[in-house]
Write a protein that holds these residues in place. Structure first.
Motif, mmCIF file in Angstrom:
data_model
loop_
_atom_site.group_PDB
_atom_site.id
_atom_site.type_symbol
_atom_site.label_atom_id
_atom_site.label_comp_id
_atom_site.label_asym_id
_atom_site.label_seq_id
_atom_site.Cartn_x
_atom_site.Cartn_y
_atom_site.Cartn_z
ATOM 1 N N LEU A 221 0.828 -1.205 0.000
ATOM 2 C CA LEU A 221 0.000 0.000 0.000
ATOM 3 C C LEU A 221 0.863 1.255 0.000
ATOM 4 O O LEU A 221 0.553 2.231 -0.683
ATOM 5 N N VAL A 222 1.948 1.213 0.762
ATOM 6 C CA VAL A 222 2.874 2.359 0.781
ATOM 7 C C VAL A 222 3.461 2.576 -0.608
ATOM 8 O O VAL A 222 3.602 3.718 -1.078
ATOM 9 N N GLN A 223 3.793 1.477 -1.301
ATOM 10 C CA GLN A 223 4.340 1.588 -2.656
ATOM 11 C C GLN A 223 3.339 2.229 -3.610
ATOM 12 O O GLN A 223 3.716 2.888 -4.582
ATOM 13 N N LEU A 224 2.040 2.033 -3.314
ATOM 14 C CA LEU A 224 0.992 2.640 -4.133
ATOM 15 C C LEU A 224 0.678 4.075 -3.698
ATOM 16 O O LEU A 224 -0.193 4.722 -4.273
ATOM 17 N N GLY A 225 1.390 4.543 -2.667
ATOM 18 C CA GLY A 225 1.151 5.890 -2.159
ATOM 19 C C GLY A 225 -0.034 5.978 -1.224
ATOM 20 O O GLY A 225 -0.570 7.067 -0.998
ATOM 21 N N LEU A 226 -0.440 4.844 -0.657
ATOM 22 C CA LEU A 226 -1.593 4.799 0.223
ATOM 23 C C LEU A 226 -1.130 4.662 1.670
ATOM 24 O O LEU A 226 -0.530 3.652 2.046
ATOM 25 N N HIS A 227 -1.420 5.660 2.481
ATOM 26 C CA HIS A 227 -0.993 5.667 3.877
ATOM 27 C C HIS A 227 -2.170 5.744 4.845
ATOM 28 O O HIS A 227 -2.120 5.178 5.929
ATOM 29 N N THR A 228 -3.219 6.456 4.469
ATOM 30 C CA THR A 228 -4.386 6.639 5.330
ATOM 31 C C THR A 228 -5.656 6.258 4.572
ATOM 32 O O THR A 228 -5.645 6.079 3.344
ATOM 33 N N CYS A 229 -6.746 6.188 5.321
ATOM 34 C CA CYS A 229 -8.039 5.895 4.693
ATOM 35 C C CYS A 229 -8.429 6.999 3.709
ATOM 36 O O CYS A 229 -9.092 6.729 2.694
ATOM 37 N N ALA A 230 -8.026 8.211 3.980
ATOM 38 C CA ALA A 230 -8.304 9.306 3.043
ATOM 39 C C ALA A 230 -7.653 9.039 1.695
ATOM 40 O O ALA A 230 -8.230 9.330 0.642
ATOM 41 N N ASP A 231 -6.455 8.476 1.710
ATOM 42 C CA ASP A 231 -5.771 8.134 0.460
ATOM 43 C C ASP A 231 -6.567 7.096 -0.324
ATOM 44 O O ASP A 231 -6.684 7.184 -1.553
ATOM 45 N N VAL A 232 -7.113 6.108 0.392
ATOM 46 C CA VAL A 232 -7.897 5.065 -0.271
ATOM 47 C C VAL A 232 -9.168 5.657 -0.871
ATOM 48 O O VAL A 232 -9.581 5.295 -1.979
ATOM 49 N N GLN A 233 -9.805 6.567 -0.158
ATOM 50 C CA GLN A 233 -11.027 7.184 -0.653
ATOM 51 C C GLN A 233 -10.795 7.918 -1.972
ATOM 52 O O GLN A 233 -11.689 8.007 -2.811
ATOM 53 N N GLN A 234 -9.575 8.425 -2.163
ATOM 54 C CA GLN A 234 -9.263 9.192 -3.367
ATOM 55 C C GLN A 234 -8.644 8.333 -4.468
ATOM 56 O O GLN A 234 -8.481 8.809 -5.592
ATOM 57 N N PHE A 235 -8.325 7.082 -4.155
ATOM 58 C CA PHE A 235 -7.670 6.195 -5.121
ATOM 59 C C PHE A 235 -8.725 5.597 -6.053
ATOM 60 O O PHE A 235 -9.840 5.295 -5.615
ATOM 61 N N PRO A 236 -8.419 5.410 -7.337
ATOM 62 C CA PRO A 236 -9.390 4.813 -8.263
ATOM 63 C C PRO A 236 -9.873 3.448 -7.768
ATOM 64 O O PRO A 236 -9.063 2.536 -7.569
ATOM 65 N N ARG A 237 -11.165 3.336 -7.553
ATOM 66 C CA ARG A 237 -11.728 2.128 -6.954
ATOM 67 C C ARG A 237 -11.438 0.891 -7.799
ATOM 68 O O ARG A 237 -11.041 -0.147 -7.282
ATOM 69 N N ARG A 238 -11.640 0.991 -9.097
ATOM 70 C CA ARG A 238 -11.440 -0.172 -9.962
ATOM 71 C C ARG A 238 -9.998 -0.644 -9.930
ATOM 72 O O ARG A 238 -9.720 -1.841 -9.924
ATOM 73 N N GLN A 239 -9.076 0.295 -9.893
ATOM 74 C CA GLN A 239 -7.660 -0.064 -9.853
ATOM 75 C C GLN A 239 -7.316 -0.753 -8.533
ATOM 76 O O GLN A 239 -6.556 -1.732 -8.506
ATOM 77 N N LEU A 240 -7.894 -0.289 -7.431
ATOM 78 C CA LEU A 240 -7.630 -0.897 -6.131
ATOM 79 C C LEU A 240 -8.125 -2.345 -6.114
ATOM 80 O O LEU A 240 -7.426 -3.250 -5.628
ATOM 81 N N LEU A 241 -9.322 -2.575 -6.647
ATOM 82 C CA LEU A 241 -9.865 -3.929 -6.673
ATOM 83 C C LEU A 241 -9.047 -4.819 -7.592
ATOM 84 O O LEU A 241 -8.845 -6.010 -7.309
ATOM 85 N N TYR A 242 -8.569 -4.274 -8.679
ATOM 86 C CA TYR A 242 -7.746 -5.059 -9.615
ATOM 87 C C TYR A 242 -6.425 -5.470 -8.963
ATOM 88 O O TYR A 242 -5.966 -6.600 -9.117
#
Length: 351
Positions: free
Chosen positions: A192-213
């Motif tokens: 997740l850190v490699q994807l630039g995701l550190h907090t739940c706010a980051d996940v909320q802004q991340f493309p949903r389809r890409q996260l599921l993929y």
């Protein structure tokens, strides 16, 4: 709207020892195996934690961090009895209880009429009962679901209470570190850190389809948690899914034959444990676990419907190869039990 309370006893084993021997209160104290036997720390008090001592840490390393550490082997029979006393206190306040370990549980008080339905006051009463009757402390979290209640109970440890109202959920989860989410292990957190995701706010802004993929089911769970969603009900009964035994070697072993030589002893201990549980031969799988000298571990399992002692040799060989020649500190074997609806009666024969 559900009202869930998560109650977690503070440094449980160590707290029981300090209660019974007040002279230990001001000393760095840990419960665990001896350094000579490659033991690990089960739990420690908050004095020891100031030195960096933590649960699951090798005892030898803990003693290097804190040479004055008082190490006790533990009294599991006593801890189990105190745990039952704690659970009886919980039962005064709810009949919907999920005990997740010897020292923590969830309570669903959504429909409770106690204290005019106030989950906060119920949590306060539980903590007061534990303090008064058992001379121990507990931390509690109150929230609309299990995930948030678990996180909340950690906010004001030790001996604290944290209440997360429905209105407070959105701002709370936005700043929540993803590593705090139960189910997000070390490797997933690194990814997740490699994807630039550190907090739940980051996940909320991340493309949903890409996260599921990228993450599959973990991505779906992460999306829900990032918005404070957790629909899981409390599990008030749990079937035992497996029985296992393991041994930690006094000195790391480097030859695979040494691991195979330990299997008969492990089989004998596994047989004793199964017979104590009046096992009737039901089986779903067999497994072997190896922990290497760098504390990384691997498990190899195979689905079977008939027990085979010889299968452990095959599984051990496969697990050993995964280490790439690294020394081994622990070997364990296990039997997986079938779901109740799929029980198959087999002869009880471990020889």
């Amino acid at each position: 709207m559900r009202k869930i309370i998560h109650v977690d006893m503070d440094c449980f084993f160590a707290a029981v020892e300090m209660r019974d021997n007040p002279a230990l209160v001001s000393l760095p104290l840990a419960i665990g195996g001896s350094a000579e036997r490659r033991g690990v720390i089960a739990t420690c008090n908050y004095v020891a934690r100031r030195y960096g001592v933590r649960s699951a840490m090798a005892t030898a390393y803990a003693l290097r961090l804190c040479p004055r550490l008082v190490l006790l082997p533990g009294r599991m029979a006593l801890y189990s009895e105190v745990s039952r006393q704690v659970m009886r206190i919980f039962a005064r306040y709810s009949q919907i209880i999920e005990q997740v370990s010897i020292d923590e549980a969830y309570l669903d008080v959504s429909d409770s009429t106690l204290f005019q339905g106030s989950a906060t006051r119920i949590a306060e009463a539980i903590r007061a009962d534990i303090r008064q009757e058992l001379q121990l402390t507990a931390s509690a979290g109150v929230a609309p679901n299990k995930f948030l209640a678990k996180i909340a109970s950690e906010q004001n440890k030790p001996d604290g209470l944290f209440v997360l109202s429905p209105a407070g959920v959105p701002p709370f989860v936005r700043q929540l570190a993803l590593s705090k989410i139960p189910g997000i292990g070390g490797k997933t957190a690194e990814r997740l850190v490699q994807l630039g995701l550190h907090t739940c706010a980051d996940v909320q802004q991340f493309p949903r389809r890409q996260l599921l993929y990228l993450l599959g089911k973990t991505g779906l769970m992460l999306l829900e948690r990032a918005y404070g969603i957790d629909e899981r009900p409390l599990q008030t009964s749990r079937e035992r899914k497996s029985v296992g035994v393991e041994t930690t070697f006094p000195i790391d072993i480097v030859q695979e034959e040494q691991g195979h030589a330990m299997l008969p002893e492990l089989l004998a201990e596994l047989s004793k444990r199964l017979q104590r549980r009046e096992w009737q031969g039901q089986i779903a799988r067999q497994g072997v676990k190896i922990k290497f000298s760098d504390f990384h571990q691997t498990t190899v399992e195979r689905s079977v419907n008939r027990f085979s002692p010889q299968l452990y040799d095959e599984l051990l060989h496969e697990a050993w190869l995964r280490g790439g020649g690294k020394p081994v500190r622990l070997v364990g074997i296990s039997i997986g039990l079938p779901e109740a609806a799929n029980v198959l009666q087999l002869p009880l024969d471990l020889q």
